[in-house]
Structures are given as structure tokens and as C-alpha cells.
Design an enzyme around this catalytic site. Structure first.
Site, short mmCIF file in Angstrom:
data_model
loop_
_atom_site.label_atom_id
_atom_site.label_comp_id
_atom_site.label_asym_id
_atom_site.label_seq_id
_atom_site.Cartn_x
_atom_site.Cartn_y
_atom_site.Cartn_z
N LYS A 52 34.30 35.61 34.28
CA LYS A 52 34.46 35.65 32.83
C LYS A 52 34.35 34.24 32.25
O LYS A 52 33.66 34.01 31.26
CB LYS A 52 35.81 36.28 32.47
CG LYS A 52 35.84 37.79 32.77
CD LYS A 52 37.23 38.39 32.74
CE LYS A 52 37.18 39.83 33.25
NZ LYS A 52 38.49 40.46 33.41
N GLN A 96 44.81 38.93 32.99
CA GLN A 96 44.15 39.69 34.05
C GLN A 96 45.14 40.62 34.76
O GLN A 96 46.21 40.19 35.20
CB GLN A 96 43.50 38.73 35.07
CG GLN A 96 42.71 39.39 36.17
CD GLN A 96 41.46 40.12 35.68
OE1 GLN A 96 40.75 39.65 34.80
NE2 GLN A 96 41.20 41.28 36.25
N ASP A 119 40.40 42.61 25.31
CA ASP A 119 40.32 43.62 26.38
C ASP A 119 40.50 45.03 25.80
O ASP A 119 40.26 46.02 26.49
CB ASP A 119 41.41 43.37 27.42
CG ASP A 119 40.84 42.95 28.77
OD1 ASP A 119 39.65 43.20 29.01
OD2 ASP A 119 41.60 42.37 29.57
#
Ligand code: NAD
Length: 294
Positions: A52, A96, A119
Site C-alpha cells: 500500500k 491493518q 478502508d
């Protein structure tokens, strides 16, 4: 059979984002900025986060990686989330998952400012998605919808079967596939660990999205000719012939099912790269929202 090349498509979309960043950030004081928080030493998570961050650099975004030790407390992580919420130079950030067991993932997700939740996991954004309102779509389902769209795979009126009901993949993709939108308008069945005679559903499916986390689960005798298979699973299995000692496989037994498919995503190189691209698209959108750019 068409093999859906998620890596190539992801590169195309990254190129489009890079061109847009170049165009719009010249008139602003700074480029878009994505931050990622990684807690602990899970090797797979470290790889995902690195991908990412590297992708950000390639397309002209700024990126920040905040790495914390496994023993980080929930309160310490909440404090990092609060700081990122308030940082005017950060457009979006992700924490994460999975987190170490002593940290409550729901508390962390709820603490993220929905305007920076690129997200798309916050219940506010999830609710907007379910109602078809503009929002940050969850990254993996967003990537799948983009793939279906760019490959012109018609799903309207089709019989779509989703395997797995997680909050980040199975449940949201089942909503997106059935929404009154394009792509969308599919008839969706959501199967999970309590589904009886699961093969009866998969054998009738025009499209299967599989997100179980079980290596090579879907076999040729479970699907019909011409099926579209979107394989979300990423599983490490032992491969002594390889230097690393392992290889990645999906939830579908690719070699078995591929000959029956009209379209199929490989693992790796299918859904995974598209997840990263969606995150970048959401971050660019957040940046545009901040600077009121159309
Ligand atoms: P999860 O592990 O949270 O949940 C798995 C789901 O599968 C559950 O809903 C469960 O009910 C269902 N299930 C388990 N065993 C089953 C069985 N025998 N029959 C029917 N249903 C069963 O799922 P997740 O977080 O969505 O992850 C699924 C897979 O997708 C994992 O391999 C993960 O690594 C991968 N993943 C990939 C990406 C990507 O970007 N490609 C993103 C997220 C997750």
C-alpha cells in the site's frame, strides 16, 4: 476462459490516478496523503501494508507508515487514531487488520473518523453503502465491482452466490451485487459455515465470489459451465520446491475450475492488487472532498 488480470487493471487505474493527482495537486499546497498503522509482526500484514505504501509513492501520494510493537495497548492505538483523525495533512488512514488479540477491533474501527475511513469499515460508511449513498466503499468489494465493470461482465439479473459472510468481504459484496446500480441488480445468495448443501447453490450460480480462507475449496464438480469466479482467498500453503517454502493459493482450485469458467481471477494477481487500488481511489476522493475539488 478469460483470466481476469487484476494486476494489469490495477496498474491501469493507478496510472489514471497518478495523472489526476498531477493535474489537481499542482493547484493545492500538498498531494493526497494516506497513512497506515501496522501493529505487531504478522508477516502477511507487513507485506500488505508495504504494498500500500509503495503504491502511494508510485502515484504521487504522500504516505506514512506507523509501525507499533505487538504489545501496544488498545489505549495507545486509540491515541494514534485520534491524532490521525485530527491531522489536517492526512486525507485517509487504515489500521491493518487483524490486530493482536488483546485489542478490540470494533472499538478501533468505531474511533476512526468516517471522513478518513478509506478502508470503508466504519458503520457510518457501511450504512451509507447499504443505502446506496455516496461513501467510501470497503476496499476489497470495491475492487471486485471495479473488475466486473471494467471487464464488462454483466451481472444484472444473474444468479450470484457469495461464499463467506465477513464484515470486510462477504457481507458488503453481497449488498453491492444486489444494489440497484451498475454493476448490480443481481440476485444474490449468501452462503456461510451454517449453509446446508452448499454445492446446490454453487452449481446453479452464474457468478461466484468466494471469500472463505480455505485453500482450493471450490472444485470443478461444484460449478457449472460458463461460471464467473472471483476468488478473494489468499492462503499460504507449503511448497518445498520453492525457495520461500510456501506459495499463495486461492479458495478455488484454479487448475480444476478454470476450464469451466467464462472468467476467473487468479491468486495471486487477481483481487489482491485491486484492493490496494480501491484504497488509493478512496484516498483521492477524500482529498477532493477536503479541497472541494470536483
Ligand atoms: P473470515 O475469515 O473473516 O470469514 C470466513 C467466512 O467463511 C465466514 O463468514 C464463515 O462463515 C465462512 N466459512 C468458513 N468455513 C466455511 C465452510 N466450510 N463453508 C462455508 N462457509 C464457511 O473471511 P475474510 O476476512 O473475508 O477472508 C476470507 C479470505 O479472503 C482469506 O483467505 C483472506 O486472506 C482473504 N482476503 C483477501 C483480500 C484481498 O484483498 N484479496 C482481502 C480480505 C480477505
Amino acid at each position: 476462459m478469460t483470466r481476469i488480470d487484476g494486476k494489469a487493471l490495477s496498474n491501469t487505474i493507478k496510472g489514471e490516478i497518478a495523472a489526476e493527482v498531477k493535474r489537481i495537486s499542482m493547484s493545492q499546497q500538498r498531494p493526497p496523503h494516506l497513512a497506515a498503522v501496522l501493529v505487531g509482526d504478522d508477516p502477511a500484514s507487513a507485506v500488505y501494508v508495504r504494498n500500500k505504501v509503495t503504491s502511494c509513492e508510485k502515484i504521487g501520494f504522500e504516505s506514512t507508515l506507523i509501525k507499533k510493537r505487538e504489545s501496544t495497548t488498545e489505549e495507545e492505538l486509540l491515541e494514534i487514531v485520534r491524532e490521525l483523525n485530527e491531522d489536517k495533512d492526512v486525507d485517509g488512514f487504515i489500521v491493518q487488520l487483524p490486530l493482536p488479540k488483546h485489542i478490540n477491533e470494533h472499538r478501533i474501527t468505531l474511533a476512526i473518523d468516517p471522513n478518513k475511513d478509506v478502508d470503508g469499515f466504519h458503520p457510518t460508511n457501511f450504512g451509507k453503502m447499504a443505502q446506496g449513498l455516496p461513501t467510501f466503499l470497503p476496499a476489497t468489494p470495491f475492487g471486485i465491482m471495479t473488475m466486473l465493470d471494467r471487464y464488462n461482465i454483466e451481472i444484472q439479473g444473474k444468479n450470484c452466490v457469495v461464499l463467506g459472510r465477513s464484515n470486510i468481504v462477504g457481507t458488503p459484496i453481497s449488498i453491492l451485487l444486489s444494489r440497484k446500480a451498475k454493476p448490480g441488480n443481481a440476485t444474490v445468495t449468501l452462503c456461510h459455515s451454517r449453509t446446508k448443501n452448499l454445492e446446490e447453490y454453487t452449481r446453479k450460480a452464474d457468478v461466484i465470489v468466494i471469500a472463505l480462507g480455505i485453500p482450493n475449496y471450490l472444485k470443478a464438480d461444484m460449478v457449472k459451465e460458463g461460471v464467473v469466479i472471483i476468488d478473494v482467498g489468499i492462503n499460504r500453503i507449503e511448497a518445498p520446491e520453492r525457495k520461500s517454502g510456501y506459495k499463495l493459493v486461492g479458495d478455488a482450485d484454479f487448475d480444476e475450475v478454470a476450464p469451466k469458467c467464462s472468467f476467473i481471477t487468479p491468486v495471486p494477481g487477481g483481487v489482491g492488487p485491486m484492493t490496494v487500488t480501491s484504497l488509493l481511489t478512496n484516498t483521492l476522493q477524500s482529498y477532493k472532498n477536503t479541497f472541494k475539488i470536483q
